[in-house]
Enzyme design. Structure first.
Site, short mmCIF file in Angstrom:
data_model
loop_
_atom_site.label_atom_id
_atom_site.label_comp_id
_atom_site.label_asym_id
_atom_site.label_seq_id
_atom_site.Cartn_x
_atom_site.Cartn_y
_atom_site.Cartn_z
N HIS A 232 0.84 -1.21 0.00
CA HIS A 232 0.00 0.00 0.00
C HIS A 232 0.87 1.25 0.00
O HIS A 232 2.06 1.21 0.31
CB HIS A 232 -0.89 0.02 1.26
CG HIS A 232 -0.10 0.24 2.51
ND1 HIS A 232 0.60 -0.78 3.14
CD2 HIS A 232 0.15 1.35 3.23
CE1 HIS A 232 1.22 -0.29 4.21
NE2 HIS A 232 0.98 1.00 4.28
N ASP A 234 0.57 4.94 1.99
CA ASP A 234 -0.22 5.53 3.07
C ASP A 234 -1.10 6.62 2.49
O ASP A 234 -0.59 7.54 1.85
CB ASP A 234 0.71 6.13 4.14
CG ASP A 234 1.45 5.06 4.92
OD1 ASP A 234 2.37 5.41 5.68
OD2 ASP A 234 1.11 3.87 4.75
N HIS A 288 4.71 0.30 -0.02
CA HIS A 288 5.47 -0.48 0.96
C HIS A 288 4.60 -1.61 1.52
O HIS A 288 3.38 -1.63 1.28
CB HIS A 288 6.03 0.41 2.08
CG HIS A 288 5.02 1.28 2.77
ND1 HIS A 288 4.47 2.42 2.20
CD2 HIS A 288 4.45 1.16 3.98
CE1 HIS A 288 3.63 2.97 3.06
NE2 HIS A 288 3.59 2.23 4.15
N ARG A 298 6.75 -8.63 16.40
CA ARG A 298 7.26 -7.31 16.00
C ARG A 298 6.20 -6.26 16.30
O ARG A 298 5.01 -6.51 16.09
CB ARG A 298 7.59 -7.29 14.52
CG ARG A 298 8.00 -5.90 13.98
CD ARG A 298 8.42 -5.95 12.53
NE ARG A 298 8.95 -4.68 12.04
CZ ARG A 298 8.27 -3.83 11.28
NH1 ARG A 298 7.02 -4.10 10.94
NH2 ARG A 298 8.82 -2.69 10.88
C1 LIG Z 1 -5.65 6.17 6.65
C2 LIG Z 1 -5.20 4.98 7.03
C3 LIG Z 1 -5.80 3.68 6.63
C4 LIG Z 1 -4.73 2.66 7.09
C5 LIG Z 1 -4.19 3.31 8.34
C6 LIG Z 1 -3.99 4.75 7.87
C7 LIG Z 1 -2.72 4.77 6.96
C8 LIG Z 1 -2.37 3.40 6.37
C9 LIG Z 1 -3.62 2.56 6.02
C10 LIG Z 1 -3.36 1.03 5.87
C11 LIG Z 1 -2.33 0.56 6.92
C12 LIG Z 1 -2.86 0.63 4.46
C13 LIG Z 1 -2.88 -0.91 4.29
C14 LIG Z 1 -4.32 -1.45 4.51
C15 LIG Z 1 -4.89 -1.08 5.90
C16 LIG Z 1 -6.36 -1.53 5.92
C17 LIG Z 1 -4.17 -1.88 7.02
O1 LIG Z 1 -3.56 -2.93 6.71
O2 LIG Z 1 -4.25 -1.49 8.20
C18 LIG Z 1 -4.79 0.47 6.05
C19 LIG Z 1 -5.23 1.21 7.32
C20 LIG Z 1 -6.74 1.10 7.62
O3 LIG Z 1 -7.59 1.31 6.71
O4 LIG Z 1 -7.05 0.77 8.79
O1 LIG Z 2 4.63 -1.70 10.71
C1 LIG Z 2 5.33 -1.22 9.79
O2 LIG Z 2 6.55 -1.43 9.67
C2 LIG Z 2 4.66 -0.34 8.76
C3 LIG Z 2 3.15 -0.36 8.90
C4 LIG Z 2 2.52 0.51 7.85
O3 LIG Z 2 3.01 0.66 6.73
C5 LIG Z 2 1.25 1.21 8.17
O4 LIG Z 2 0.69 0.97 9.27
O5 LIG Z 2 0.83 2.04 7.29
FE LIG Z 3 2.03 2.22 5.62
#
Ligand SMILES: C=C1C[C@]23C[C@H]1CC[C@H]2[C@]1(C)CCC[C@@](C)(C(=O)O)[C@H]1[C@@H]3C(=O)O
Ligand SMILES: O=C(O)CCC(=O)C(=O)O
Ligand SMILES: [Fe+2]
Length: 364
Positions: A232, A234, A288, A298
């Site tokens: 994704h 951010d 990333h 972690r």
């Molecule tokens: C605005 C946001 C949505 C998420 C948290 C913040 C910034 C990063 C996003 C996220 C981490 C991107 C990957 C998918 C996601 C669903 C996750 O894995 O947590 C995303 C976050 C979210 O929607 O909760």
């Molecule tokens: O946990 C990490 O190293 C990165 C997590 C991340 O990319 C996010 O929460 O948007």
């Molecule tokens: Fe991220």
């Protein structure tokens, strides 16, 4: 709450990572596609380190040199590191330990702290049914302009009970320290873009930030194929990441997945989609992901800087001395955040899909 969660595990938020790990089991819902699991390159990403102490002590040459490094790296991939600047190490340690304890709580207490989109989440299993991230998260808002000293204490005690009042105070102090650190980083970013050095600091003075702890349990599944966090960009503006020394964060640069090595006492900074729009696309919001670790737990602390929800996101007219036509429609962070929560799971294409959605005058 049901006594035996596993038998009722219909992936509606009822994830018991402990039993999954003990059974060395990675259910289908956690399996990602092969394109998401592309092998990591043997190389690591060279993430330049900016010594904030050294550059903000009146040495204009050092500041200009740092701004040049930030400009080059943000035009290439959008990741850099900063040395700790003004954040008490004891506060970082205390914050990390609060989350070590929080994620050790019994599952029913964690599930009771789900306040979608805030609070606890187990693999986002209450939101999605496939490609689940192998992680637990705890997320909350910090509204810097809201002078309420107890906004985070109130959230923690409401979500987790009075025994988490202290945790709330620790996180209140951590978020206040993070906001101060973002002000320094925003000044450096403005200088790197030849924009008035207070421009972005002013834009974010009434920021509505998001704080998230990611807790990645060990993943010993027979056919691991799981990811800690999927690929994704951010959607937010600027991310300040504290990562422990386990590693697993990777950036996709030059068509390769490159590891970002944890460095003690440094914060990893990355540009998000909203700040990319605030630079009219001059800076990159880097793709990333996070790999699950087979043996080790972690944890990371991600502080996501976001503008006040109703503020129009629009780049300054003159960037790097050039006046280019704007590449993005006016939008608000409230619209973009809701888009990620209700329409489009944040992934590599969130921003272009959001721009198409805005331009088509769609509604939720
Ligand atoms: C605005 C946001 C949505 C998420 C948290 C913040 C910034 C990063 C996003 C996220 C981490 C991107 C990957 C998918 C996601 C669903 C996750 O894995 O947590 C995303 C976050 C979210 O929607 O909760
Ligand atoms: O946990 C990490 O190293 C990165 C997590 C991340 O990319 C996010 O929460 O948007
Ligand atoms: Fe991220």
């Amino acid at each position: 709450m049901a006594s035996n969660l596993k038998s009722e595990n219909d992936f509606k938020g009822l994830i018991d990572f402990k039993s999954l790990h003990e059974e060395a089991k990675v259910p289908q819902e956690f399996i990602w596609s092969s394109e998401d699991l592309v092998e990591t390159s043997k190389e690591e990403l060279n993430v330049p380190v900016i010594d904030l102490e050294a550059i903000f002590n009146g040495d204009d040459a050092a500041l200009a040199a740092a701004a040049k490094i930030v400009r080059e790296t943000c035009m290439e991939h959008g990741f850099f590191q900063v040395t700790n600047h003004g954040v008490d190490q004891n506060l970082i340690d205390a914050t990390y330990q609060e989350f070590v304890s929080l994620f050790k709580l019994p599952l029913d207490r964690k599930l009771n702290a789900m306040r979608n989109p805030w609070g606890y989440s187990g693999a986002h299993a209450a939101r999605y049914s496939a490609s689940l991230p192998w992680k637990e998260t705890f997320t909350f808002q910090y509204k810097h302009y809201d002078q309420s000293e107890t906004q985070i204490v109130d959230f923690f005690t409401a979500a987790l009970g009075d025994d988490h009042q202290h945790a709330g105070w620790v996180l209140q102090k951590y978020c206040e320290a993070m906001k101060k650190l973002t002000d320094v980083i925003l000044e450096l970013l403005a200088i790197s873009l030849d924009v008035d050095r207070s421009y972005y600091k002013k834009f974010f003075e009434d920021a509505e930030t998001m704080m998230r702890c990611n807790s990645y349990p060990p993943c010993s599944g027979i056919h691991a194929g799981a990811l800690g966090t999927g690929p994704h960009c951010d959607p937010t503006s600027v991310t300040i990441l504290f990562q422990d020394q386990v590693g697993g964060l990777e950036a996709f640069v030059d068509n390769k997945w490159l590891g970002i090595r944890p460095q003690p006492n440094n914060f990893v900074i990355n540009i998000g989609d909203t700040f990319k729009a605030l630079t009219n696309g001059v800076y990159k919001s880097c793709l990333h992901r996070v790999l699950a670790n087979r043996e080790k737990d972690r944890k990371t602390l991600a502080f996501f800087l976001c503008p006040k929800g109703d503020k129009i996101v629009r780049a300054p007219e003159n960037i790097l001395g050039r006046q280019e036509p704007t590449k993005y429609p006016d939008f608000t962070w409230k619209q973009f955040f809701e888009f990620t929560q209700r329409k489009h799971r944040a992934d590599p294409n969130t921003l272009p899909d959001f721009v198409s959605w805005i331009n088509s005058n769609s509604s939720f």
